[in-house]
Each structure stands twice: as C-alpha cells, then as structure tokens.
Design a protein around this motif. Structure first.
Motif, PDB file in Angstrom:
ATOM      1  N   VAL A   1      -1.891 -41.292  -7.020  1.00  0.00           N
ATOM      2  CA  VAL A   1      -1.382 -40.041  -7.449  1.00  0.00           C
ATOM      3  C   VAL A   1      -1.805 -39.918  -8.800  1.00  0.00           C
ATOM      4  CG1 VAL A   1       0.616 -38.534  -7.913  1.00  0.00           C
ATOM      5  CG2 VAL A   1       0.098 -39.657  -5.376  1.00  0.00           C
TER       6      VAL A   1
ATOM      7  N   ALA B   1       5.933 -40.274  -6.531  1.00  0.00           N
ATOM      8  CA  ALA B   1       4.640 -39.730  -7.012  1.00  0.00           C
ATOM      9  C   ALA B   1       4.116 -40.432  -8.207  1.00  0.00           C
ATOM     10  CB  ALA B   1       4.786 -38.267  -7.124  1.00  0.00           C
TER      11      ALA B   1
ATOM     12  N   THR C   1      -3.078 -35.423  -5.471  1.00  0.00           N
ATOM     13  CA  THR C   1      -1.932 -34.686  -5.838  1.00  0.00           C
ATOM     14  C   THR C   1      -0.762 -34.905  -4.871  1.00  0.00           C
ATOM     15  OG1 THR C   1      -3.620 -32.944  -6.654  1.00  0.00           O
ATOM     16  CG2 THR C   1      -1.261 -32.506  -6.424  1.00  0.00           C
ATOM     17  N   ALA C   2       0.331 -35.389  -5.294  1.00  0.00           N
ATOM     18  CA  ALA C   2       1.547 -35.346  -4.548  1.00  0.00           C
ATOM     19  C   ALA C   2       2.250 -33.915  -4.266  1.00  0.00           C
ATOM     20  CB  ALA C   2       2.574 -36.269  -5.235  1.00  0.00           C
TER      21      ALA C   2
ATOM     22  N   VAL D   1       0.714 -36.379  -0.013  1.00  0.00           N
ATOM     23  CA  VAL D   1      -0.184 -36.581  -0.662  1.00  0.00           C
ATOM     24  C   VAL D   1      -1.683 -35.860  -0.217  1.00  0.00           C
ATOM     25  CG1 VAL D   1      -1.713 -38.162  -2.246  1.00  0.00           C
ATOM     26  CG2 VAL D   1       0.777 -38.774  -1.613  1.00  0.00           C
TER      27      VAL D   1
END
Ligand code: 3HC
Ligand code: NAI
Length: 701
Positions: free
Chosen positions: A47, A41, A13-14, A9
C-alpha cells in the motif's frame, strides 16, 4: 475488526470505509476501527496511499450524540479522538479523505486529520456543535483556522452553519471537488500525490493562516446579539482565539477544557434533548410500521387570510399545486398580494431567484369557486374561527371531495370531532394547526379526532416533513396542546400586572429567560381582540367566583388591540417599535383598584415561577389526560411554535432541570394563595414524590 469499518486494498491504495448507518456517527468502535485500519495500511508494503470514505449516504456526521448523556451521567468515560487524527497526519503514506453528504462536527475533525480532502459537489462541511450547546471537542477549533483561516473558522465554530463544497474549496478546507465517482477519483488523487513525490502537509503544522487579523470582540458582540443567552458560541470563539495564541497542543488542551465545561452544562443537556426530541416526535407508537401513507399530489385551501395564504405557500414551496378559494374577490386579491409580497421579499433578500418565485406563484390557483376541489388529495380549511361556518364549509367539501381526500381544519380552538361529525367521512377529518406566520413557523400540530384513521395520521405526519415542518401529533382538547398551555401562562402574566408588576417588567423577565418576546408583547403581536372575543364567547363556562384577568379586556374596550391598532399593552410607532404608555399604567392602576387588589412589589423570581410553572402544570395535566404522547412532544411544540429558548429544552425539560420537587412545592404555594386554578397536576405530584423528571417518565412508558 468489527463491521463498523470496512477495509480493502484497491491497486496500491488502502480504502477505509466507515460503515455505521444511518449517518456514520463516531460511535464506540468507529474511531478505534479507523485507527486499526490505518495502522494496517501503514504496515502493508503493498500500500502506498490511504483513502478514508463514508459508506451509505454520508461521510461521518459527527460524534455519536447519544453517547454524551452517558458520559455526563458517568456511565462511560469521555472519548479521545486526538490520537487518531495525529496518527493520520503522521502516516508516512498520504491520507486522502473523501467527503460526501455531511462531514459535520467530529466528522470534519477526522477529515482534517487527513493530509488532503476531496469532496462531492453536493457535500457540506461544518462544525455545528454549538447547536448542541457544546464546541468542537477534537481539535476542530485548532485545525480549522489552520486550513480555512481564522475568520472563517471562528464564524463556522461560533454559529454552527455548514458550508457547501465549493465554499470549502475556496477557503482551503477541501483540496478538490470531484465531479465523477468519489471513491475512484479519490484513489486517483491519492496516486497523483504519490507520483508527485510531495511530502504530504500535516494540517496541525500549517500555521501560515493563523496570523490573519480578526476582531474576536466584534464576533463576540455579534454572538451575544444573535445567539442571545447561549454560552457555546462565546466558548467556541474563545477556543478559536486560543489557536492564534497557543501552540497546537496547548490549544487542543484549552479546547478540551472549554468543551468539557460546555458538555456538562444545562444548556447542552437541553439542546441535545431538543435535537433528539425533534426526531422523536415523528415516531407515533401506535402506528404500525406498514401503515399506508397516501401521496399528496394536489391540495386546496379555503380562506386566503392570515393563515390560508401562508398555508398555500407551504404547499407551493413543496412543489404541490394548490387551489386557494376565497369568499370575495377583494379578500382573494388581498391574500394573493400578501403571498406575492412575501415571495418578493425572499427574492430581494437573495434567498432564491425570481425564477423560483415565479414557479411557486404558478403553482397557486386563486379562485372563488370549488372548481377542481374534486381532484385534491387534501383540503385545508382556514376560514374565520366559528363553529357554524366551519360546519357549513365541511358539509360543502364533503359533498365535492373524492372519497380519499383528507379534510383538514386549521382551527385553533374548535373541536375536530364536532366538525368531523357533519361529514360522512369522520375518519378522513383531522386538524392541521399551522402557526402564524404559517410560511415561517416550523410547528404543525396535527390534531387527531376520535375517528381519524391511522392512515390519515400517518399521511399528515409525512406531509409535515414534506412541508419542512415539525409535525407533532396531539389530541382534540380545547386549544389542543400549545394554546391550551398558553392560556394559564398569559393568565398569570396578566394577574401579575394586576397585582403590581408593570408590563415591561413581566416581559423583560421572560425575554431575559430567553423567549423571543414576553407574553404581553406576544399578545400585542397576535392581536388582543382574538382572546377577548373567545373569552366573551366562553364567559358562560366560567366558574362563578373564579378570578379572571380583567385588564386585557379593559385594553380591548379602549380599542387597544395590539400592534394592528398601534396600541395595546404598549404604544407602537410607525416602525412597530414599542414603548411603555402612561395611559396603560393608569388603566392598570384603575383596574387593580376596581378589583380591590392592593398593588405590591412583585419580584422577578415570582414572575418567572408563576408563568413557567403555569405552563408546566397545564402540560402535566395534558400528559395525564393523554392529549400529548410524551413530555418531549410538548417541549418541541414550545420550541418550534412559541419561541421557547432551545437552551432551556422546552417547558417540561426546564421543569426537570429546576427539579420537579421544587416546581411542585411552588405550585402548591400558588394553589394555597391563588386558588383552584393552581390545583397541582396529579402527574406532577407523583413524579415530584418519586424524584423523577418528565423525560424519565417518557422513557419508562
Ligand atoms: N449521533 C447520533 N445519532 C445521530 C447523529 C449523531 N451525530 N446524527 C444523526 N443521528 C441520528 C438521528 O437521531 C436519526 O435517528 P432516528 O432515525 O433514530 O430518529 C438518524 O440519525 C437520522 O438523522 P436525521 O433524521 O437527522 O437525518 P437527516 O438526513 O435529516 O440529517 C444530518 C442528517 C444532517 C447528519 C443530521 O442528522 C444532523 O445534523 N446530525 C447532527 C450532526 C451534528 O450535530 N454533528 C456534531 C455532533 S457533536 C460532535 O461531533 C462533537 C465533536 O466535536 C467531538
Ligand atoms: P382571517 O380572518 O385572516 O382569514 C379568514 C379568511 O377566510 C378571510 O379572508 C375570509 O374572507 C375567508 N373566508 C370566510 N368564509 C369563507 C368561505 N366560505 N370560503 C372561502 N373563504 C372564506 O383568519 P385567520 O387568522 O387566517 O384564521 C383562519 C383560521 O386559522 C381560524 O380558524 C383561526 O382560528 C386559525 N388560526 C389562526 C392563527 C392566527 O394567528 N391568525 C393561528 C393558528 C390558527
């Protein structure tokens, strides 16, 4: 989670990274791993967006082709990728797919499951499945028309050619080209989407491009013409057409049915065999991994005739400076004019700009002397076919070339050992047998002499790759592999004509089988006089009483050498269009009568069996004598050097499809009827009795 998928991560954002080198194929565990990471995610409150990217040199290059054979042989169940793409589309958080390298086949299909796609400028995307005799099998034929438009999708799926990132952007497959670091920019793009508050679009619901009017029938006609005999291109067009007629899920079902039919077809098995075969031939079992490979920085070619000119072009195309030495100014000028014309044609056709032509021409130095030969890393001899002349040339260059220089001959029939014996460095002598036209044909037979060193073999194999050729290592027997096999093939084609078939019938059977042209038309193209001269030279070696074709010699005696004289087996007009010639029909009848043959009706089946099994039986003898490493090497020689249809997999693979028992029985019949030239190869007999194929024999060794 396995190592096949990496998860991290970065900010909010994953990042899901596919980690299945060398090409991130969708091997077992990869789709599952992506799915698990996606779920993780989606479930993670920290996320808000997801990026899918490939590790190493490429995004996913497709399904794992090795798995297809396991599926068709019942070793494993089929794969199911659709739920993964659906999960990506249905993700509540935007999924951005970052593409570099090649997003091919299942790779592009996975990418189209994302809400958005960004790509490096050098990336390529494509649905090349038809090149394996199949069609996209994970909704490619349904999502691609929705993103790229129906016409573009149909073309990409039917012909399998990849497109570059810029083109993918223009047609809507890709949403942005990334000039900087792909991952960083893909994450930034994902966060832009989050910030904009836009609901990410699901590709399967984007129906607006489906109403585009295109003529599927015109495309089918084009596929029938340009992909003669292939079923997959037509099947792919049917599947894309279904996207315009059926709701998404129904379209996917239809695609699946068609995909399965193609996957289990002989064409697909043959084309997959050819795909792996091309890569297999580069592997030489007896070469140690650390065998030294010399760098070829400078080359020289002797002779600027049909072959020498094309060979020089290969070096220049690869950026290697090359000297071309001729015997006379006239021959040199003629040779250089042909090279210039070939390049100019490519410029006229838009293959490359004038500047590329100029740069390549500048790499070629024409001359009448051996000046500069002392600097060459390889010298390729391509003078007339004659042992005395070859020996003279090799003696001369042995005295001039530096000790590390490879001395290569382009001979098509002469013994590499006999040529090597006149030099003080037989370990540096090798055959590099290019095929005509040498600047076009992909095959390079690399002929190993008894004393050729491993380093020289390894260097020439690497050189083949650099020259964009498929190098196949063969042993030093007369005709090596390809031409040794072509001899009985042409012999049988000619016998069949003497027995009652017309040249048109023989050629049509083999053309319809899928060959680029029949054996007699091929003779006209290559020049009938070449074989005639060789036969005259070797007549003293013929076994008394053995039958030999006569009508081809009779054609040459009439000056009918083929296309170059406007007349051979056929008559040729000024555009080289052929037509049957009554003079040839009369000549054939006369020759049959002189030979005491009562002409009969010859069936198409007999034509196919006698020509094909002549190839197969000789191929089997070559294998048992050790002049080819594997049967797949023979297949690749025929596929890349002789216009053998890819969807038949090469002569040895084709024999396996027919069944070696059946082939062997037919060879025995021909042996009984036509004599010892049909003596069955021991290997063919053995494998037929054991119920095996040549491909199995390759694996067991
Ligand atoms: N599956 C399994 N192995 C593959 C593979 C694939 N899709 N693609 C490449 N490989 C293997 C090669 O056999 C080779 O193995 P080796 O080193 O043991 O000989 C190795 O990966 C490297 O391949 P190349 O030597 O070809 O490497 P290049 O860099 O020259 O080319 C490439 C890379 C452009 C990706 C080229 O390998 C290629 O075109 N591969 C095939 C792509 C393809 O056809 N994809 C569609 C598959 S079918 C499909 O996806 C069905 C789907 O619709 C469900
Ligand atoms: P070619 O007749 O077109 O060219 C041979 C050239 O060598 C002539 O231009 C000649 O002037 C030149 N030459 C002769 N002696 C020379 C010398 N001492 N120094 C410099 N140049 C000399 O012949 P082609 O067809 O190019 O064949 C060359 C070789 O390639 C032969 O060994 C042939 O068997 C082999 N080959 C030919 C193929 C074909 O389809 N033509 C295919 C594969 C191999």
């Amino acid at each position: 989670m396995s190592d096949l998928i990496l998860y991290s991560v970065q900010g909010a954002t994953a990042v899901i990274t596919v980690n299945n080198p060398p090409v991130n194929a969708l091997s077992p565990g990869v789709p599952e791993g992506i799915g698990e990471s996606l779920a993780k995610a989606v479930a993670d409150d920290a996320v808000n967006a997801i990026v899918l990217i490939g590790g190493g040199r490429t995004f996913i290059a497709g399904a794992d082709i090795k798995e297809f054979g396991k599926i068709t042989s019942g070793q494993r169940k089929g794969f199911e990728l659709l739920p993964l793409m659906r999960a990506m589309e249905d993700s509540s958080k935007p999924v951005v797919v970052a593409i570099h390298g090649t997003a091919f086949g299942g790779g592009l299909e996975v990418a189209m499951g994302g809400h958005y796609r960004v790509a490096s400028p050098s990336a390529q995307v494509g649905q090349p499945e038809v090149k394996l005799g199949i069609i996209p099998g994970a909704a490619g034929t349904q999502r691609l028309p929705r993103l790229a438009g129906v016409a573009k999708a149909a073309e990409m799926c039917a012909f399998g050619e990849p497109i570059k990132a810029a083109d993918a952007l223009a047609c809507g497959i890709v949403d942005r080209i990334i000039e900087g670091d792909l991952l960083t920019c893909a994450i930034a793009f994902a966060q832009e989407i989050v910030a904009s508050g836009i609901t990410p679009p699901k590709p399967r619901e984007r129906n607006e491009k489906l109403s585009e009017a295109i003529s599927f029938d015109a495309l089918r006609a084009q596929a029938r013409k340009t992909k003669r005999g292939l079923t997959a291109p037509l099947a792919a067009i049917d599947a894309v057409e279904a996207s315009t007629q059926l709701p998404f899920d129904e379209g996917c079902k239809k695609e699946r049915e068609i995909f399965e039919r193609c996957l289990y077809s002989d064409q697909s098995k043959a084309m997959i065999h050819a795909f792996f075969g091309e890569r297999e031939v580069a592997k030489i079992p007896f070469l140690a991994k650390d065998t030294a490979v010399a760098e070829i920085r400078r080359a020289a070619v002797i002779g600027a005739g049909t072959m020498g000119g094309g060979i020089a072009m290969n070096y220049a195309n690869a950026g290697i400076p090359v000297i071309v030495k001729e015997a006379t100014q006239e021959a040199l000028d003629r040779g250089m004019a042909v090279i210039r014309k070939n390049y100019a044609n490519s410029v006229a056709k838009g293959r490359f700009p004038q500047s590329v032509m100029d740069a390549r021409m500048a790499l070629i130095t024409p001359q009448l002397t051996y000046d500069g030969f002392e600097e060459a890393d390889i010298i390729t001899e391509a003078v007339f076919e004659g042992m005395a002349l070859k020996k003279e040339i090799f003696t001369a260059i042995d005295g001039i070339a530096k000790p590390t220089c490879i001395l290569a001959s382009n001979t098509s029939t002469l013994s590499i050992d006999e040529i090597a014996a006149v030099t003080a460095r037989p370990h540096m002598v090798i055959g590099t047998h290019f095929f005509s036209p040498a600047n076009v044909m992909r095959l390079l037979e690399i002929v190993r002499g008894a004393k050729t060193s491993h380093e020289v073999i390894a260097t020439c194999m690497a050189l083949a790759k650099k020259l964009n050729k498929v190098g196949v290592l063969v042993g030093n027997c007369r005709g090596f592999v390809g031409n040794r096999m072509i001899h009985p093939y042409i012999r049988e084609a000619t016998f069949l004509v003497e027995e009652g078939a017309s040249p048109e019938q023989v050629d049509k059977v083999l053309y319809d089988f899928g060959l680029a042209m029949g054996p007699l038309a091929m003779g006209d193209l290559a020049g009938l006089d070449v074989g005639w001269r060789i036969r005259q030279e070797y007549r003293h070696l013929e076994t008394p009483g053995e039958r030999h074709p006569r009508v081809n010699d009779a054609l040459c005696e009439m000056g009918r050498y083929g296309q170059k004289t406007g007349r051979g087996w056929y008559a040729y007009d000024e555009n080289r269009k052929s037509s049957p010639d009554p003079e040839v029909a009369a000549l054939i009848e006369r020759t049959s009568a002189e030979l005491g043959i009562t002409r009969r009706v010859v069936s198409d089946d007999e034509i196919l069996d006698r020509t094909m099994y002549a190839l197969v039986n000789e191929g089997a003898k070559i294998l048992e004598e050790g002049f080819a490493l594997r049967s797949v090497d023979i297949d690749i020689i025929y596929l890349t050097g002789y216009g053998f249809p890819a969807h038949r997999g090469g002569p040895m693979f084709y024999a396996g499809l027919v069944g070696l028992k059946k082939v062997y029985e037919r060879v025995c019949e021909f042996h009984a009827t036509h004599g010892d030239q049909w003596a069955p190869a021991t290997l063919l007999k053995r494998l037929a009795e054991e119920g095996k194929t040549f491909a199995q024999w390759d694996k067991e060794r």
